[in-house]
Design an enzyme around this catalytic site. Structure first.
Site, short mmCIF file in Angstrom:
data_model
loop_
_atom_site.label_atom_id
_atom_site.label_comp_id
_atom_site.label_asym_id
_atom_site.label_seq_id
_atom_site.Cartn_x
_atom_site.Cartn_y
_atom_site.Cartn_z
N ASN A 255 5.17 -3.82 4.67
CA ASN A 255 6.07 -2.53 4.32
C ASN A 255 7.01 -2.19 5.63
O ASN A 255 6.23 -2.35 6.70
CB ASN A 255 5.34 -1.41 4.08
CG ASN A 255 4.52 -1.71 2.77
OD1 ASN A 255 4.69 -2.58 2.07
ND2 ASN A 255 3.40 -0.72 2.28
N HIS B 141 6.99 -7.64 8.52
CA HIS B 141 8.39 -7.87 7.80
C HIS B 141 9.13 -6.84 8.59
O HIS B 141 10.41 -6.64 8.00
CB HIS B 141 8.18 -7.53 6.30
CG HIS B 141 7.44 -8.48 5.47
ND1 HIS B 141 7.23 -8.63 4.26
CD2 HIS B 141 7.22 -10.00 5.91
CE1 HIS B 141 6.76 -9.81 3.62
NE2 HIS B 141 6.57 -10.47 4.81
N ALA C 8 -3.87 3.58 -5.60
CA ALA C 8 -4.26 3.32 -4.17
C ALA C 8 -4.78 4.79 -3.66
O ALA C 8 -5.56 4.93 -2.93
CB ALA C 8 -3.12 2.99 -3.50
P1 OAD Z 1 5.24 -6.11 -4.94
O1 OAD Z 1 6.17 -5.02 -5.44
O2 OAD Z 1 5.35 -7.43 -5.17
O3 OAD Z 1 3.86 -5.46 -5.40
C1 OAD Z 1 3.32 -4.38 -5.20
C2 OAD Z 1 1.72 -4.26 -6.03
O4 OAD Z 1 1.30 -2.98 -5.64
C3 OAD Z 1 1.77 -4.78 -7.63
O5 OAD Z 1 0.70 -5.78 -7.26
C4 OAD Z 1 1.48 -3.46 -8.09
O6 OAD Z 1 0.61 -3.59 -9.29
C5 OAD Z 1 0.63 -2.75 -7.02
N1 OAD Z 1 0.89 -1.26 -7.12
C6 OAD Z 1 1.85 -0.55 -7.76
N2 OAD Z 1 1.68 0.90 -7.81
C7 OAD Z 1 0.54 0.97 -7.16
C8 OAD Z 1 -0.22 2.24 -6.74
N3 OAD Z 1 -0.17 3.39 -7.07
N4 OAD Z 1 -1.55 1.82 -6.37
C9 OAD Z 1 -1.87 0.59 -5.77
N5 OAD Z 1 -1.39 -0.73 -6.17
C10 OAD Z 1 -0.08 -0.20 -6.73
O7 OAD Z 1 5.10 -5.66 -3.21
P2 OAD Z 1 4.59 -6.30 -2.29
O8 OAD Z 1 3.63 -7.14 -2.48
O9 OAD Z 1 4.27 -5.54 -0.94
O10 OAD Z 1 9.39 -8.82 1.38
O11 OAD Z 1 5.92 -7.37 -1.89
C11 OAD Z 1 5.59 -8.33 -0.68
C12 OAD Z 1 7.08 -8.54 -0.02
O12 OAD Z 1 8.00 -8.93 -1.17
C13 OAD Z 1 7.68 -7.36 0.42
O13 OAD Z 1 7.22 -7.02 1.75
C14 OAD Z 1 9.21 -7.64 0.39
C15 OAD Z 1 9.28 -8.11 -1.02
O14 OAD Z 1 10.24 -8.91 -1.64
C16 OAD Z 1 10.64 -8.81 1.80
O15 OAD Z 1 11.73 -8.11 1.82
C17 OAD Z 1 10.66 -10.22 2.90
#
Ligand code: OAD
Length: 246
Positions: free
Chosen positions: A92, A109, A220
């Site tokens: 994040n 990141h 979360a």
């Molecule tokens: P994603 O949007 O890919 O995934 C978010 C995850 O959080 C999903 O698996 C959801 O199910 C989960 N989620 C949503 N709400 C939630 C809650 N209230 N409690 C628990 N879990 C929840 O985001 P990231 O995995 O962080 O990179 O994405 C990784 C990277 O892709 C980011 O850092 C960014 C993005 O493109 C760059 O911009 C380089």
């Protein structure tokens, strides 16, 4: 005496979702509204820097009034009260971990509230809008100021330190991340190779859910404080949770 001596926690957008920040790949996520190739790649920035600045200026404004939620606070409590080492590696770019009180933190990141000069590499805190006519305060070049965030195709920050910590950890926890972006998606495998216990805490099973030894699914703000409490009380038991729930 705690069960685990060295904990590494990977966090993603799901951790900040309940603070009001959107995720990337959920329905209505940022990548359903924006083309990531246009706003999150070096090529996109070279083609249309105004568009990229507008995207990150908007996100900087959106982040201005958000506060850490119970999950960020629980992780800060873990770092402060756990007898072993606790490191957070976050994907994040928000500053909610710091606001909650976490110190052992790696922003792999980058950070939304920092600017980087593409000409001289100067990196500094930056809370105002970024634009193409800015002068770098260090080298005085015009037009090279960009958000200090890692774009697709760029190397995430502090990878040596992350790899080192993963190789030494005995507990790896992945929170609120879809497990679709590398190299972070591989960290669970690195931790497994180190012999660590692996835990996924996410709203739903992630892409890599089957790679984790243990998983708990839910919001979360609910599952992270519960897990942290059990971890803090678990010094006498082998695992803070006895069963997988999925
Ligand atoms: P994603 O949007 O890919 O995934 C978010 C995850 O959080 C999903 O698996 C959801 O199910 C989960 N989620 C949503 N709400 C939630 C809650 N209230 N409690 C628990 N879990 C929840 O985001 P990231 O995995 O962080 O990179 O994405 C990784 C990277 O892709 C980011 O850092 C960014 C993005 O493109 C760059 O911009 C380089």
């Amino acid at each position: 005496m705690s069960t685990y001596q060295r904990i590494v926690i990977l966090t993603g957008a799901g951790l900040s979702a309940e603070s009001g920040l959107g995720t990337f790949r959920d329905k209505d996520g940022l990548w359903s509204k924006y083309d990531l190739m246009e706003v999150a790649t070096p090529e996109g920035f070279a083609r249309n820097p105004e568009k990229v600045h507008a995207f990150y200026n908007l996100r900087r404004n959106m982040h201005a009034n958000v506060v850490p939620n119970a999950a960020h606070r629980a992780l800060a409590r873990l770092e402060q009260n756990y007898s072993g080492e606790v490191w957070i590696v976050t994907q994040n770019i928000d500053e909610l971990h710091e606001s909650a009180g976490s110190h052992c933190l790696i922003h792999m990141h980058g950070e939304l509230y920092k600017a980087l000069c593409a000409h001289c590499g100067d990196r500094r805190p930056w809370r105002d809008e970024l634009s193409t006519d800015l002068v770098c305060p260090s080298c005085k070049a015009i037009g090279g100021m960009r958000p200090d965030v890692v774009w697709f195709g760029e190397m995430p920050y502090q990878m040596d330190g992350i790899v080192e910590r993963l190789a030494a950890c005995d507990l790896f926890i992945s929170i609120g991340t879809s497990g679709t972006v590398y190299p972070a998606a591989d960290f669970v495998m690195d931790a497994r190779q180190a012999g660590a216990h692996t835990v996924e805490l996410n709203l739903e099973p992630s892409e890599g859910a089957s790679l984790f030894a243990e998983a708990h699914h839910g919001k979360a703000t609910e599952i992270v404080p519960t897990f942290v409490d059990r971890l803090l009380n678990s010094s006498q038991s082998a695992h803070p949770f006895e069963n997988r729930d999925t």
